[in-house]
Design an enzyme around this catalytic site. Structure first.
Site, mmCIF file in Angstrom:
data_model
loop_
_atom_site.group_PDB
_atom_site.id
_atom_site.type_symbol
_atom_site.label_atom_id
_atom_site.label_comp_id
_atom_site.label_asym_id
_atom_site.label_seq_id
_atom_site.Cartn_x
_atom_site.Cartn_y
_atom_site.Cartn_z
ATOM 1 C CD GLU A 25 28.349 37.955 40.958
ATOM 2 O OE1 GLU A 25 28.760 38.890 41.697
ATOM 3 O OE2 GLU A 25 28.355 38.024 39.725
ATOM 4 C CB CYS B 264 30.990 41.822 40.137
ATOM 5 S SG CYS B 264 30.966 40.178 39.385
#
Length: 462
Positions: free
Chosen positions: A231, A265
């Protein structure tokens, strides 16, 4: 980088830790391997009981845990409390759902010439989790809860600036009743990751972090033929079309960009607005961004606390300075305040061009870039014109436009008329340079399972 808690609101070192020795790491690896031989055979009921106890501890100690996270990385105290609660929710979710998610799945026995055929999900073994500092409890927990409920054991290499949170997570699972060696924190620097990942006792790895870190971990895991979930970064678009509720869109846009002090993010970073509503959205957005209270993250009245480190603030300052030097207009913010701490105000930049670094690089701070487009085709092209593909927001009340965005936005997650958020009940992850694999929901718990096909014939069968 030193393993230490440095309060980003003051710049003061609160507590420093020494790295584990090679002998310490070896003991942890041996304990993980030994624990897995028996832990993989425990029942879902036992794992669920321990996981629910972990949730109870999180709920009962929420305020203390939140204060620890705020001290370590600067998120506001209300946001930290919400993070603790979210982790407790995830623990209960997987305690409730794991047995169903991993139940044997029947296959078509007749089609394969068997008396019985099915799929069984079984744990892989010790999983190395390399986690970042921005959601220090949640990002570790969204790995740990499904992994432990699947029967894997965990080895956590956390970011070096959140050691207290890292050690707390190990202590949490121990206090909850999980057997010794089931979840351990490794206080080591990044340079030690390769040797640990290459160790034959480590079955797989998961990383949340930068693209560069993802490339390194993927290369090592690939050379060892080990599963890895990545990720990585994101530069999420936030598209606003003429039919949108502009007031609601602007309010959510400011929340999205300032979430976690801009260090997320999946935070919206590029705001792409249709030309017919651009001027009004710009006005509303600047109003919302300018109203955010910047200050002491321990105060409930604070909207935006400090960035996590001096390096983080320096990186943001350089990106803004580069944009301004190349012609960008600063509509609000744009300069760090004087005084202690690593603060940076909510900032909006317009007039962005491809030669500016903010056009192509992820800004990990409360800095928004505004773009104006002529139509939906231009909006989608601009949204997809990045190496990243994590999340995407689109604001429209036109059903055809919604369908276009869902179909054509190159992202792992698309949210219409709402902010991209992680939920245990939805898979989380991206495409392109934002990584591969998924966390959360059923996909997340199956990532670190051996998906075993079982074929059983009758007497004399082949």
């Amino acid at each position: 980088m030193a393993i230490a808690t440095i309060n980003p609101a003051t710049g003061e070192t609160v507590k420093a830790y020494g790295e584990m020795s090679e002998a310490d790491v070896e003991r942890c690896l041996a304990a993980a391997a030994a624990a897995h031989t028996s832990y993989r055979l425990t029942s879902f009921d036992d794992r669920a009981r321990w996981m629910r106890r972990a949730a109870e501890i999180l709920d009962g100690e929420r305020d203390q845990i939140a204060a620890m996270m705020t001290t370590e990385m600067g998120k506001t105290l209300p946001a930290a409390r919400q993070e603790v609660t979210k982790c407790a929710t995830a623990c209960r979710y997987y305690a409730d759902q794991a047995a169903g998610f991993l139940a044997d799945e029947l296959a078509d026995a007749d089609a394969v010439g068997a008396d019985r055929a099915y799929v069984r999900y079984q744990p892989l073994g010790p999983i190395l989790a390399i986690m970042p500092w921005n959601f220090p409890l949640w990002q570790a927990m969204r790995f740990a809860a499904p992994a432990l409920m699947a029967g894997n054991v965990g080895l956590l290499k956390h970011a070096s600036n959140v050691p207290q949170t890292a050690l707390f997570i190990q202590d949490l699972f121990g206090r909850a009743g999980f057997p010794g060696g089931t979840f351990q924190t490794l206080l080591v620097g990044s340079a030690r990751v390769e040797a640990i990942l290459r160790d034959s006792r480590v079955a797989a790895a998961t990383l949340t972090g930068s693209g560069r870190a993802g490339q390194s971990v993927a290369a090592i895991a690939g050379s060892e033929i080990k599963k890895v979930v990545l990720e990585l970064g994101g530069s999420d678009p936030f598209i606003v079309m003429p039919s949108a509720d502009l007031q609601a869109a602007a309010q959510v846009a400011a929340i999205a960009r300032c979430l976690n002090n801009g260090q997320s993010c999946i935070a919206a970073k590029r705001f792409i607005v249709h030309e017919t509503v651009y001027a009004e959205f710009e006005r509303l957005f600047i109003e919302q961004m300018s109203s955010k209270a910047v200050g002491d993250p321990m105060l409930d009245s604070t909207d935006v606390g400090p960035l996590a480190s001096e390096q983080q603030r320096d990186d943001v300052e350089k990106l803004v300075a580069d944009a301004v030097a190349n012609g960008a207009r600063v509509l609000c913010g744009g300069a760090a305040p004087d005084g202690p701490g690593f603060y940076y105000p909510p900032t909006v930049l317009a007039g962005i061009t491809p030669d500016m670094r903010v056009h192509s690089e992820e800004v990990f701070g409360p800095v928004a870039t505004l773009y104006q487009v002529a139509d939906i085709d231009a909006a989608i092209a601009l949204a997809n014109g990045t190496e990243f593909g994590l999340g995407a927001n689109a604001w429209t009340n036109d059903e055809e436009e919604r369908s276009r965005f869902v179909q054509d936005l190159a992202a792992g997650m698309v949210f219409i008329n709402g902010n991209v958020t992680s939920y245990p009940q939805l898979p989380f992850g991206g495409v392109k340079s934002s990584g591969h694999g998924r966390e959360l929901f059923v996909q997340g718990i199956r990532e670190f399972c051996n998906i075993k096909a079982v074929w059983i014939g009758g007497p004399g069968g082949s």
